[in-house]
Design a protein around this motif. Structure first.
Motif, short mmCIF file in Angstrom:
data_model
loop_
_atom_site.label_atom_id
_atom_site.label_comp_id
_atom_site.label_asym_id
_atom_site.label_seq_id
_atom_site.Cartn_x
_atom_site.Cartn_y
_atom_site.Cartn_z
N GLY A 277 0.83 -0.82 0.12
CA GLY A 277 -0.11 -0.08 0.42
C GLY A 277 1.41 1.24 0.20
N ARG A 278 0.91 2.39 0.70
CA ARG A 278 0.74 3.16 0.82
C ARG A 278 2.37 3.48 1.52
NH1 ARG A 278 -3.72 8.05 1.26
NH2 ARG A 278 -1.99 9.71 1.07
N TRP A 279 2.20 3.40 3.02
CA TRP A 279 2.81 2.89 3.99
C TRP A 279 3.85 1.73 4.24
CZ3 TRP A 279 3.44 8.10 4.84
CH2 TRP A 279 2.52 9.39 4.85
N PHE A 280 4.78 2.00 4.54
CA PHE A 280 5.95 1.25 5.52
C PHE A 280 5.70 1.33 6.43
CE2 PHE A 280 8.29 4.42 3.16
CZ PHE A 280 9.79 4.60 4.64
N GLU A 281 6.45 0.30 7.53
CA GLU A 281 6.22 0.09 8.17
C GLU A 281 7.66 1.14 9.41
OE1 GLU A 281 3.59 -2.00 7.34
OE2 GLU A 281 5.22 -2.88 7.12
N TYR A 282 7.52 1.76 10.45
CA TYR A 282 8.27 3.21 10.49
C TYR A 282 8.42 2.43 11.88
CZ TYR A 282 4.47 5.77 11.04
OH TYR A 282 2.52 6.23 11.32
N HIS A 286 11.20 -2.58 20.31
CA HIS A 286 12.08 -3.49 21.22
C HIS A 286 10.80 -4.34 21.50
CE1 HIS A 286 15.36 -1.12 22.40
NE2 HIS A 286 14.13 -0.02 22.65
N VAL A 287 10.06 -4.79 19.90
CA VAL A 287 8.77 -5.89 20.16
C VAL A 287 9.15 -6.81 18.90
CG1 VAL A 287 6.82 -7.02 19.84
CG2 VAL A 287 7.99 -5.34 21.69
N PRO A 288 9.53 -8.13 18.70
CA PRO A 288 9.70 -8.59 17.36
C PRO A 288 8.24 -8.32 16.30
CG PRO A 288 10.40 -10.23 19.06
CD PRO A 288 9.96 -9.04 19.53
N PHE A 289 9.07 -8.60 15.20
CA PHE A 289 7.83 -8.37 14.34
C PHE A 289 8.19 -9.03 13.19
CE2 PHE A 289 10.75 -4.63 13.53
CZ PHE A 289 10.67 -4.63 12.56
N ARG A 290 7.09 -9.23 12.24
CA ARG A 290 7.37 -9.22 10.87
C ARG A 290 7.14 -8.30 9.63
NH1 ARG A 290 13.04 -11.43 9.39
NH2 ARG A 290 12.57 -12.97 9.88
N SER A 291 7.93 -7.98 8.61
CA SER A 291 6.65 -7.23 7.73
C SER A 291 7.10 -7.91 6.62
CB SER A 291 7.29 -5.92 7.13
OG SER A 291 6.69 -5.00 8.60
N VAL A 292 5.94 -8.70 6.10
CA VAL A 292 6.48 -8.91 4.31
C VAL A 292 5.90 -8.07 3.79
CG1 VAL A 292 5.17 -11.26 3.56
CG2 VAL A 292 4.86 -11.60 5.43
N LEU A 293 6.78 -8.40 3.24
CA LEU A 293 7.24 -6.82 2.33
C LEU A 293 6.68 -7.69 0.63
CD1 LEU A 293 10.44 -5.33 3.73
CD2 LEU A 293 7.94 -4.08 3.03
N ALA A 352 14.94 -8.90 13.71
CA ALA A 352 13.76 -8.30 13.08
C ALA A 352 14.06 -7.00 12.81
CB ALA A 352 12.80 -8.68 13.85
N VAL A 353 15.19 -6.89 13.02
CA VAL A 353 14.74 -4.98 12.61
C VAL A 353 16.03 -5.14 11.55
CG1 VAL A 353 15.52 -2.15 13.47
CG2 VAL A 353 14.38 -3.72 14.64
N ARG A 354 16.87 -5.89 11.98
CA ARG A 354 17.95 -6.04 10.39
C ARG A 354 17.35 -6.26 9.01
NH1 ARG A 354 21.49 -8.52 13.45
NH2 ARG A 354 20.49 -10.94 12.51
N VAL A 377 15.45 5.19 13.85
CA VAL A 377 16.67 3.63 14.58
C VAL A 377 16.87 2.99 13.39
CG1 VAL A 377 15.61 1.79 15.40
CG2 VAL A 377 15.03 4.05 16.39
N HIS A 378 16.43 3.07 12.16
CA HIS A 378 16.88 2.11 10.66
C HIS A 378 18.73 2.68 10.42
CE1 HIS A 378 15.92 6.13 8.99
NE2 HIS A 378 16.41 5.73 7.76
N LEU A 379 18.56 4.11 10.66
CA LEU A 379 19.79 4.29 10.87
C LEU A 379 21.31 3.82 10.64
CD1 LEU A 379 19.82 8.42 10.86
CD2 LEU A 379 19.49 6.89 8.65
N GLN A 380 20.65 2.30 12.29
CA GLN A 380 22.07 1.87 12.67
C GLN A 380 21.84 0.45 11.63
OE1 GLN A 380 21.15 -0.04 16.62
NE2 GLN A 380 19.42 1.56 16.75
N TYR A 381 21.28 0.38 10.86
CA TYR A 381 21.11 -0.75 10.39
C TYR A 381 21.25 -0.79 8.87
CZ TYR A 381 18.35 -2.32 14.87
OH TYR A 381 18.45 -2.38 16.14
N LEU A 382 21.61 0.29 8.68
CA LEU A 382 22.17 0.56 6.72
C LEU A 382 23.32 -0.07 7.03
CD1 LEU A 382 20.47 4.13 6.58
CD2 LEU A 382 19.44 1.39 5.59
#
Length: 382
Positions: A277-282, A286-293, A352-354, A377-382
């Motif tokens: 859709g229009r938005w990704f998860e951002y 500190h909770v595990p997650f999965r975004s099926v892109l 999960a974040v990485r 937060v994402h910057l440290q995983y790039l």
């Protein structure tokens, strides 16, 4: 000595996720200065009651003010908002001119709040600003009342079901084209039921039509999902706090992109997002997650403020490409695999974040500049 008083001034659109954003910033600003009293001003049309469950918040000030339309009496609408604060930190979006073009009511609110709110020595900034005292990437955990948790527990099967429990929200409050059709979701529920015998599925959402957000799902679609062979527990339209307690009692929250997904993370439940859709998860809590892109080469996604591409999806009608039946079928195995990880508790937060950030950059054609997140937060995983 009087405690320092701060107002987090975050007047934005009414979806639940924006209330969670405000509480996240309250948590970071409270953590930075022990003893600081942090209050929050919110759009009265959003889930203001969530502030009562956030330990960092001293008081909530709902402001009854239009967001989309201009307002001629903004000053009067702010009369009940206390004027004097040691610090006022505004939503960063108030400094984005395109926001005012899209949302004239927001423009009028901040013009009025600039005149109404007073701070000593220019102690006014934006949420997350270091100069105002802020500790980024804190974990927000909503503390729901025991009575609400007990009421939620009575709606569910006693104990933990053999394969676990998934809370399922089929649609958010945007246009129906931005979410899978009920028939597509039935395919997902079939796959989950077959993969995890004994799985309990719990339907959550809101059908009421008022100034708050409500599901884009039709009554016919809801009936179809209620009738799935897994016999879902129906928690549609129970009070918001109780729905959150139901989600808290589940092992996974399954949904497309929706602000309620942020609320699920805030009660500690992993979010399995059918992303697109229009938005990704951002937001990372500190909770595990999965975004099926989705495969964005074939299923264009993440237009953000630009209109989403919409195509005709057979009998399912208009859908954005990442929410068509073909995309859902294509990713069924990935959805089931992600559900298995989260149900089993084998996926850690850092991994999960990485893995998500790596996949999200790839989904944007390798352009990491197109990606953003709360507290960056994402910057440290790039």
């Amino acid at each position: 000595m009087d405690r320092e008083r701060m107002l987090v001034n975050l007047f934005y659109a009414q979806p639940v996720g924006h209330a969670i954003e405000a509480l996240h910033y309250c948590t970071g600003h409270a953590a930075a200065v022990p003893g600081r009293e942090v209050s929050v001003a919110l759009n009265a049309a959003t889930a203001v009651e969530l502030a009562a469950f956030c330990p960092a918040v001293t008081a909530v000030h709902p402001v009854d003010h239009p967001f989309l339309e201009p307002c001629e009496d903004s000053a009067d609408r702010l009369r009940e908002l206390p004027r004097d604060w040691d610090w006022v930190v505004d939503d960063t979006r108030r400094h984005q001119p395109f926001q005012y073009e899209l949302f004239p009511g927001m423009r009028d609110y901040y013009a009025a709040s600039d005149a109404h709110l007073r701070t000593p020595g220019g102690r006014r900034s934006v949420v997350g600003a270091e100069r105002a005292g802020y500790r980024p990437h804190q974990r927000l955990r909503l503390d729901l009342p025991l009575a609400v948790r007990e009421q939620a527990a009575r709606r569910l099967a006693p104990g933990r079901p053999p394969a676990g429990r998934i809370a399922f929200m089929p649609a958010g409050s945007s246009d129906a084209s931005l979410y899978p059709s009920p028939d597509s979701w039935l395919l997902v529920l079939d796959a989950l039921t077959e993969a995890f015998p004994g799985l309990e599925i719990v339907l959550v959402g809101r059908t009421a039509r008022d100034r708050r957000t409500s599901t884009a799902l039709t009554a016919e679609g809801l009936r179809a999902l209620r009738g799935h062979r897994s016999s879902p527990v129906d928690c549609f339209d129970v009070p918001l706090a109780e729905q959150l307690a139901v989600v808290e009692a589940c092992d996974v929250f399954l949904a497309p992109h929706t602000g309620f997904g942020l609320a699920a993370l805030a009660v500690g439940t992993p979010w399995l997002a059918l992303s697109g859709g229009r938005w990704f998860e951002y937001w990372f809590n500190h909770v595990p997650f999965r975004s099926v892109l989705p495969d964005t080469g074939r299923h264009p996604s993440f237009s953000q403020f630009d209109p989403a591409v919409v195509v005709l999806d057979g009998d399912d009608g208009p859908r954005t490409p990442s929410m068509t039946r073909a995309r859902v079928v294509e990713d069924l195995e990935r959805i089931v695999g992600a559900a298995g990880e989260l149900l089993a508790g084998t996926l850690g937060y850092e991994r999960a974040v990485r893995e998500y950030v790596t996949a999200l950059v790839a989904a944007h054609g390798g352009d990491s500049s197109a990606i953003w997140s709360i507290d960056s937060v994402h910057l440290q995983y790039l």
